[in-house]
Scaffold this active site. Sequence first.
Site, short mmCIF file in Angstrom:
data_model
loop_
_atom_site.label_atom_id
_atom_site.label_comp_id
_atom_site.label_asym_id
_atom_site.label_seq_id
_atom_site.Cartn_x
_atom_site.Cartn_y
_atom_site.Cartn_z
CB ALA A 25 -0.94 0.00 1.28
N GLY A 27 0.40 5.45 1.23
CA GLY A 27 -0.26 6.39 1.82
C GLY A 27 0.44 7.82 1.56
N GLY A 28 0.01 8.70 2.22
CA GLY A 28 0.35 10.14 2.13
C GLY A 28 1.85 10.63 2.59
CG MET A 29 2.23 10.88 6.18
SD MET A 29 1.38 10.74 7.83
CE MET A 29 0.24 9.42 7.86
CB ALA A 30 5.06 5.65 4.97
CB VAL A 32 3.26 -0.77 3.68
CG1 VAL A 32 3.33 -1.97 4.57
CG2 VAL A 32 2.93 0.71 4.52
CE LYS A 47 3.43 2.32 7.69
NZ LYS A 47 2.17 2.66 8.62
CG ASP A 141 -4.87 8.74 11.35
OD1 ASP A 141 -6.13 8.98 11.05
OD2 ASP A 141 -4.26 8.38 10.28
#
Length: 666
Positions: A25, A27-30, A32, A47, A141
């Site tokens: 996956a 995401g906006g920050m990292a 995986v 990650k 979160d």
Amino acid sequence: MDTTVADTLIGTTIDGRYRITGRVARGGMATVYRATDERLGRTVALKIIHPSQATNVHFVDRFTDEAKTIARLTHPNVVAVYDQGRHEGLPYLVMEFVQGRTLRDLLAQRRKLSAVEALAILEQMLAAIAAAHRAGLVHRDVKPENVLVAEAPSGGTTDLVDAVVKVADFGLARAIEASTVDESGQLMATVAYVAPELVQAGQADARTDVYSAGIVMFEMLTGQVPYDAKDPVEVAWQHVDNDVPPPSKMVPGLPRALDELVARATRRNPAERPTDAGRLLSEVQAVRDGLSAINLQTALMNQVPARPPAADATTIVPALPATDATAVVPPVPGGYGPPGGHRPSWARLPEQGGARTPGRRAVEEPHAGGFFADRRRVTLVALIAVIALVVLGSTWWVTLGRYTDAPTLVNLPKAAAEQAASKAGFGVFYGDGQYSDTVAKDSVVSQNPGPNERVVKGETLTLILSLGPEVHPVPDLSGQEVAAAKGLVQEAGLNYKEGKGQYSDTVPEGVVISTSPPAGTQLKPGDTVTVVLSKGRAPVTVPNLVGLNINDARSELQKRGLTALERSKDSDQPADQVLAQTPKPGTGVEKNAEITLDVSKGPPLITIPDLNNQPCGQAENTLKGLGLQVQANNLNPLNPNSAVRGQNPGPNAQVQPNSGAQITCF
């Protein structure tokens, strides 16, 4: 990090140990990845942070510290962190690889879950979050994307009641401020689940996670989040302005207990929510117990065989309790089913288990068979009545009997509140204090559960004590530059205002000289602190004027564009001489500044006494004693009795000290 750069990591080995085999996956920050730990031979999740986040030193340090903390958090419902490091300057984490799907994937497939499934998943979520809360961590979160549903021991993820749930991203969520926006301008905090206090003040504690868990519960039951809008900021503020609606409004028939559970977890005021995930977990378990008791009652009633019409119309059969039409009833364990199906041995009538047919029994035992059949029916009715009473009693205890009303402790002083709680059979736990302008210090501002709310007997009540009116001391800003001074004032909850700057020979330009009110003054939140900043050294240097005649001093000041402000002072120095000046010599001042000069009025005048007819020697000594220069004119020095016959200055005349005086003697 764009997709092209991310894909180039597939097939590479990180730190000579973790071989990346695929991307899971992004995401906006990292991002995986699935990787193989070649040292231990196990599959892990790796990650790695995006380059845009790696330039933020504060974020990287916080991320690393949180990773170390979460690695020490061992819990079966928390995704374990095995290792951390850097690859080409980018921080990464090595975590447990969970074989399964995210809760988001499940909701996308099934839209919503049954009440039993939702409560089962929520219990494990809260168990993980509660362990973090006990360790001093706040997730910040909580959302379906961070909840992993692993394969159940029975295999697959279709049986959600038995599935293993794990919560991820504790360290990463805590390391990021909720107000941060990414390069696309989107809030990094997930606004669909964000707590009101995070929107208003950017501050989070354990109750923030409780709120987000309540929103996840709402979505599992209804298949949607409570608020939606095109603008994420608008969604965030709906959490601040509105109460979360009851799930039964979206899905009619849901038990009221679920509505109350969601309402308790999503109260807009954090003080009215359960204090942490552990407290909410207790309430979830109580709701599951209540629903299970109702389900058990329904299941037992399904085991009772259909009663044939009674021959005796006067036979009275006890009424069975009505089931809750809104209850979710799971399948009855094997062998239990509706009338007419396979029944357990205790519920079978003899006709069902024997080889005889009704016709044969009627012929062979017309009297005994009828008697024993009636007796069996009476016994069965009695047994059903006993079971009904047991079920009703247990249901009453689980749903009503063990509950009572919470006492009203708000506004009571601490000692009185403890006494009232103890008298009612409750324990007391104190949460963080809260400022109040209306409730006296050390009195109860709020309680959880609230006054008159239904609560389990003997439960511990959480009390919030008043800290009194909220006040903040003005911080000491001496020597601080403007940016730091502004930050300290705002951090103290006060408003920053710059006053008129001043020149200073000792304080550099842009550095704080003073504040009004001064440091340490107690102010209410929102009060203003006026800060005076240095303008640096002034352009004109003050000359040394002490000892000059006033006329010369005026001339020196005029040359430099300065003005003299004169003050006359008594002094033994000569008249019109400058005795002192302000500012001191060498000080920098602005053009046209006033320089204060203290100017001598001269020594005090001496009054000449009347010396006529005094002996000449005595008169001469008197004048010398007054500090005068004496000239004695003795016309007859051989006469020892010569007396003063004339003086200059004359009697009562006033003269300057050390001036001359004459006497004439004969």
